[in-house]
Design a protein around this motif. Sequence first.
Motif, PDB file in Angstrom:
ATOM      1  N   GLU A 133       0.829  -1.197   0.000  1.00  0.00           N
ATOM      2  CA  GLU A 133       0.000   0.000   0.000  1.00  0.00           C
ATOM      3  C   GLU A 133       0.871   1.258   0.000  1.00  0.00           C
ATOM      4  OE1 GLU A 133      -3.630   0.414   0.061  1.00  0.00           O
ATOM      5  OE2 GLU A 133      -3.162  -1.516  -0.884  1.00  0.00           O
ATOM      6  N   GLY A 134       1.937   1.225   0.782  1.00  0.00           N
ATOM      7  CA  GLY A 134       2.845   2.366   0.824  1.00  0.00           C
ATOM      8  C   GLY A 134       3.486   2.621  -0.533  1.00  0.00           C
ATOM      9  N   ASN A 135       3.904   1.560  -1.205  1.00  0.00           N
ATOM     10  CA  ASN A 135       4.522   1.705  -2.528  1.00  0.00           C
ATOM     11  C   ASN A 135       3.532   2.300  -3.537  1.00  0.00           C
ATOM     12  OD1 ASN A 135       6.819   0.587  -1.487  1.00  0.00           O
ATOM     13  ND2 ASN A 135       6.472  -1.437  -2.336  1.00  0.00           N
ATOM     14  N   LEU A 136       2.273   1.815  -3.473  1.00  0.00           N
ATOM     15  CA  LEU A 136       1.254   2.324  -4.384  1.00  0.00           C
ATOM     16  C   LEU A 136       0.999   3.816  -4.147  1.00  0.00           C
ATOM     17  CD1 LEU A 136      -0.927   1.758  -6.528  1.00  0.00           C
ATOM     18  CD2 LEU A 136      -2.483   1.149  -4.671  1.00  0.00           C
ATOM     19  N   LEU A 137       0.876   4.203  -2.890  1.00  0.00           N
ATOM     20  CA  LEU A 137       0.643   5.608  -2.555  1.00  0.00           C
ATOM     21  C   LEU A 137       1.837   6.471  -2.920  1.00  0.00           C
ATOM     22  CD1 LEU A 137      -1.060   4.981   0.894  1.00  0.00           C
ATOM     23  CD2 LEU A 137      -2.163   6.014  -1.100  1.00  0.00           C
ATOM     24  N   PHE A 138       3.040   5.929  -2.752  1.00  0.00           N
ATOM     25  CA  PHE A 138       4.237   6.682  -3.113  1.00  0.00           C
ATOM     26  C   PHE A 138       4.240   6.960  -4.612  1.00  0.00           C
ATOM     27  CE2 PHE A 138       8.570   7.590  -4.131  1.00  0.00           C
ATOM     28  CZ  PHE A 138       9.127   8.169  -2.997  1.00  0.00           C
ATOM     29  N   ASN A 139       3.893   5.941  -5.404  1.00  0.00           N
ATOM     30  CA  ASN A 139       3.858   6.114  -6.856  1.00  0.00           C
ATOM     31  C   ASN A 139       2.828   7.162  -7.274  1.00  0.00           C
ATOM     32  OD1 ASN A 139       5.813   4.161  -7.225  1.00  0.00           O
ATOM     33  ND2 ASN A 139       4.326   2.501  -7.444  1.00  0.00           N
ATOM     34  N   GLN A 140       1.803   7.309  -6.427  1.00  0.00           N
ATOM     35  CA  GLN A 140       0.769   8.317  -6.696  1.00  0.00           C
ATOM     36  C   GLN A 140       1.141   9.689  -6.112  1.00  0.00           C
ATOM     37  OE1 GLN A 140      -2.663   6.475  -4.916  1.00  0.00           O
ATOM     38  NE2 GLN A 140      -2.935   4.991  -6.582  1.00  0.00           N
ATOM     39  N   LYS A 141       2.347   9.779  -5.560  1.00  0.00           N
ATOM     40  CA  LYS A 141       2.866  10.998  -4.927  1.00  0.00           C
ATOM     41  C   LYS A 141       2.053  11.425  -3.697  1.00  0.00           C
ATOM     42  CE  LYS A 141       4.721  12.731  -9.307  1.00  0.00           C
ATOM     43  NZ  LYS A 141       5.981  12.035  -9.094  1.00  0.00           N
ATOM     44  N   ASN A 142       1.353  10.477  -3.098  1.00  0.00           N
ATOM     45  CA  ASN A 142       0.632  10.738  -1.856  1.00  0.00           C
ATOM     46  C   ASN A 142       1.566  10.354  -0.705  1.00  0.00           C
ATOM     47  OD1 ASN A 142      -1.167  11.036   0.246  1.00  0.00           O
ATOM     48  ND2 ASN A 142      -2.830   9.916  -0.765  1.00  0.00           N
ATOM     49  N   TYR A 143       2.533  11.212  -0.458  1.00  0.00           N
ATOM     50  CA  TYR A 143       3.635  10.859   0.425  1.00  0.00           C
ATOM     51  C   TYR A 143       3.224  10.711   1.892  1.00  0.00           C
ATOM     52  CZ  TYR A 143       6.245  12.075  -3.734  1.00  0.00           C
ATOM     53  OH  TYR A 143       6.719  12.117  -5.023  1.00  0.00           O
ATOM     54  N   LEU A 144       2.298  11.552   2.353  1.00  0.00           N
ATOM     55  CA  LEU A 144       1.884  11.456   3.752  1.00  0.00           C
ATOM     56  C   LEU A 144       1.205  10.116   4.034  1.00  0.00           C
ATOM     57  CD1 LEU A 144       0.537  15.061   4.461  1.00  0.00           C
ATOM     58  CD2 LEU A 144       2.617  13.994   5.363  1.00  0.00           C
ATOM     59  N   LYS A 145       0.276   9.717   3.160  1.00  0.00           N
ATOM     60  CA  LYS A 145      -0.396   8.429   3.336  1.00  0.00           C
ATOM     61  C   LYS A 145       0.588   7.278   3.167  1.00  0.00           C
ATOM     62  CE  LYS A 145      -4.707   9.586   4.102  1.00  0.00           C
ATOM     63  NZ  LYS A 145      -5.412   9.187   5.350  1.00  0.00           N
ATOM     64  N   ALA A 146       1.513   7.421   2.234  1.00  0.00           N
ATOM     65  CA  ALA A 146       2.525   6.379   2.033  1.00  0.00           C
ATOM     66  C   ALA A 146       3.363   6.205   3.294  1.00  0.00           C
ATOM     67  CB  ALA A 146       3.425   6.733   0.851  1.00  0.00           C
ATOM     68  N   ARG A 147       3.701   7.323   3.913  1.00  0.00           N
ATOM     69  CA  ARG A 147       4.500   7.264   5.149  1.00  0.00           C
ATOM     70  C   ARG A 147       3.734   6.531   6.253  1.00  0.00           C
ATOM     71  NH1 ARG A 147       5.830   9.846   9.885  1.00  0.00           N
ATOM     72  NH2 ARG A 147       8.082  10.216  10.222  1.00  0.00           N
ATOM     73  N   GLU A 148       2.430   6.808   6.356  1.00  0.00           N
ATOM     74  CA  GLU A 148       1.619   6.116   7.364  1.00  0.00           C
ATOM     75  C   GLU A 148       1.604   4.605   7.117  1.00  0.00           C
ATOM     76  OE1 GLU A 148      -2.239   7.840   7.279  1.00  0.00           O
ATOM     77  OE2 GLU A 148      -1.576   9.835   7.945  1.00  0.00           O
ATOM     78  N   SER A 149       1.506   4.213   5.853  1.00  0.00           N
ATOM     79  CA  SER A 149       1.499   2.781   5.527  1.00  0.00           C
ATOM     80  C   SER A 149       2.831   2.131   5.866  1.00  0.00           C
ATOM     81  CB  SER A 149       1.176   2.584   4.035  1.00  0.00           C
ATOM     82  OG  SER A 149      -0.158   2.942   3.761  1.00  0.00           O
ATOM     83  N   TYR A 150       3.929   2.813   5.575  1.00  0.00           N
ATOM     84  CA  TYR A 150       5.242   2.250   5.903  1.00  0.00           C
ATOM     85  C   TYR A 150       5.419   2.103   7.411  1.00  0.00           C
ATOM     86  CZ  TYR A 150       6.654   2.972   1.043  1.00  0.00           C
ATOM     87  OH  TYR A 150       6.752   2.920  -0.316  1.00  0.00           O
ATOM     88  N   ILE A 151       4.889   3.068   8.170  1.00  0.00           N
ATOM     89  CA  ILE A 151       4.970   2.974   9.629  1.00  0.00           C
ATOM     90  C   ILE A 151       4.170   1.773  10.125  1.00  0.00           C
ATOM     91  CG2 ILE A 151       4.285   4.097  11.783  1.00  0.00           C
ATOM     92  CD1 ILE A 151       5.007   6.775  10.502  1.00  0.00           C
ATOM     93  N   GLN A 152       2.992   1.542   9.529  1.00  0.00           N
ATOM     94  CA  GLN A 152       2.197   0.372   9.885  1.00  0.00           C
ATOM     95  C   GLN A 152       2.955  -0.915   9.556  1.00  0.00           C
ATOM     96  OE1 GLN A 152      -0.195   1.340  12.132  1.00  0.00           O
ATOM     97  NE2 GLN A 152      -1.544  -0.118  11.123  1.00  0.00           N
ATOM     98  N   ALA A 153       3.582  -0.946   8.387  1.00  0.00           N
ATOM     99  CA  ALA A 153       4.349  -2.129   7.991  1.00  0.00           C
ATOM    100  C   ALA A 153       5.481  -2.381   8.973  1.00  0.00           C
ATOM    101  CB  ALA A 153       4.903  -1.944   6.581  1.00  0.00           C
ATOM    102  N   LEU A 154       6.106  -1.303   9.444  1.00  0.00           N
ATOM    103  CA  LEU A 154       7.229  -1.440  10.376  1.00  0.00           C
ATOM    104  C   LEU A 154       6.794  -2.057  11.700  1.00  0.00           C
ATOM    105  CD1 LEU A 154      10.252  -0.815  10.523  1.00  0.00           C
ATOM    106  CD2 LEU A 154       9.672   1.438  11.443  1.00  0.00           C
ATOM    107  N   LYS A 155       5.543  -1.841  12.094  1.00  0.00           N
ATOM    108  CA  LYS A 155       5.043  -2.414  13.352  1.00  0.00           C
ATOM    109  C   LYS A 155       5.028  -3.938  13.316  1.00  0.00           C
ATOM    110  CE  LYS A 155       1.930   1.415  14.579  1.00  0.00           C
ATOM    111  NZ  LYS A 155       0.495   1.783  14.784  1.00  0.00           N
ATOM    112  N   TYR A 156       4.804  -4.496  12.128  1.00  0.00           N
ATOM    113  CA  TYR A 156       4.633  -5.941  12.004  1.00  0.00           C
ATOM    114  C   TYR A 156       5.835  -6.653  11.388  1.00  0.00           C
ATOM    115  CZ  TYR A 156      -0.269  -4.703  12.778  1.00  0.00           C
ATOM    116  OH  TYR A 156      -1.438  -4.218  13.302  1.00  0.00           O
TER     117      TYR A 156
END
Length: 301
Positions: A133-156
């Motif tokens: 999800e983070g990669n998809l959002l990053f490609n869409q230049k939605n950096y804030l949402k992408a960052r949130e997804s990467y933080i979620q991924a880091l939790k797990y």
Amino acid sequence: MPKLIYLFVFYVFLSTSSVLALSKTLLLASAISIDDEYDRYKKKGDDFFKEGKYAEARRQYQNCLEVPGFENDPYALEQIKKCTSGSALRQQVTDAFAAKNNQAALQALNQLLGLNQDDPITKNQLADYYEREGNLLFNQKNYLKARESYIQALKYATTRQETLRLQIRNIDNLLKPASHTGLKVAVGAVAIGAGIYAVLLRNDFQTKMGTLSQVSQTVDPTGSGTIANPTAYQQYLDAYNAAESAQQKNGLYKACIGVAAVATVAELYLLIHKPKKPVRATGLHWQPSSQSLGVAATFTF
């Protein structure tokens, strides 16, 4: 004559006592053996359960119930129920992702964690989902949402933590103004650091693989696959575990190579172009790939 009777009675008493003592010893040994058998099955079941391998764990707990005296063991019965639920939930996850029903898949994954919070398979599935999800959002230049997804991924995440942190730092750098000089220094440092770390990872892997090869030739010169000597087998096992640990860092190695390559291109770009205003989230980006390898540039080895 009375003496003979006394001797006979004494002999019978001793014999009976010996038989009783022997019987008690045999019964005790049998009980210990049964308990050991139960403990072995229970430990195997617990190990599989902790790894999230519910089908394998269920078979071991079922074996516990087949040990005499443990036919109705509460612990084994409860674990069998959990394993059955775990297997069913895992199938739900597979079916939901296949049907592209991400919300249903996430719900089942969270239920699995509620059932077994140490389940590494479930944690990795959640980490993979949020990273995609983070990669998809990053490609869409939605950096804030992408960052949130990467933080979620880091939790797990149980692996690739450094790759995810690197992606978060890249977004942070994109979202804040940077001076031309400071950006060039930062990009150069990233390129050098990532390149050096990649070399260290590669050298570590090659060294440990070489050690494993040498140990294998020493303890099993004929290549039969059998190592009878316990000390030699432990030596081989240690070398094998070290090599496997180095191999598991393959994804991080690829990410470092990609980061070094992209950072080098970015450095050249900044040397050639002089922006008229602070560089924000436009222009050249260090873009994460869709294959969870850290950046868009890919290298194979």
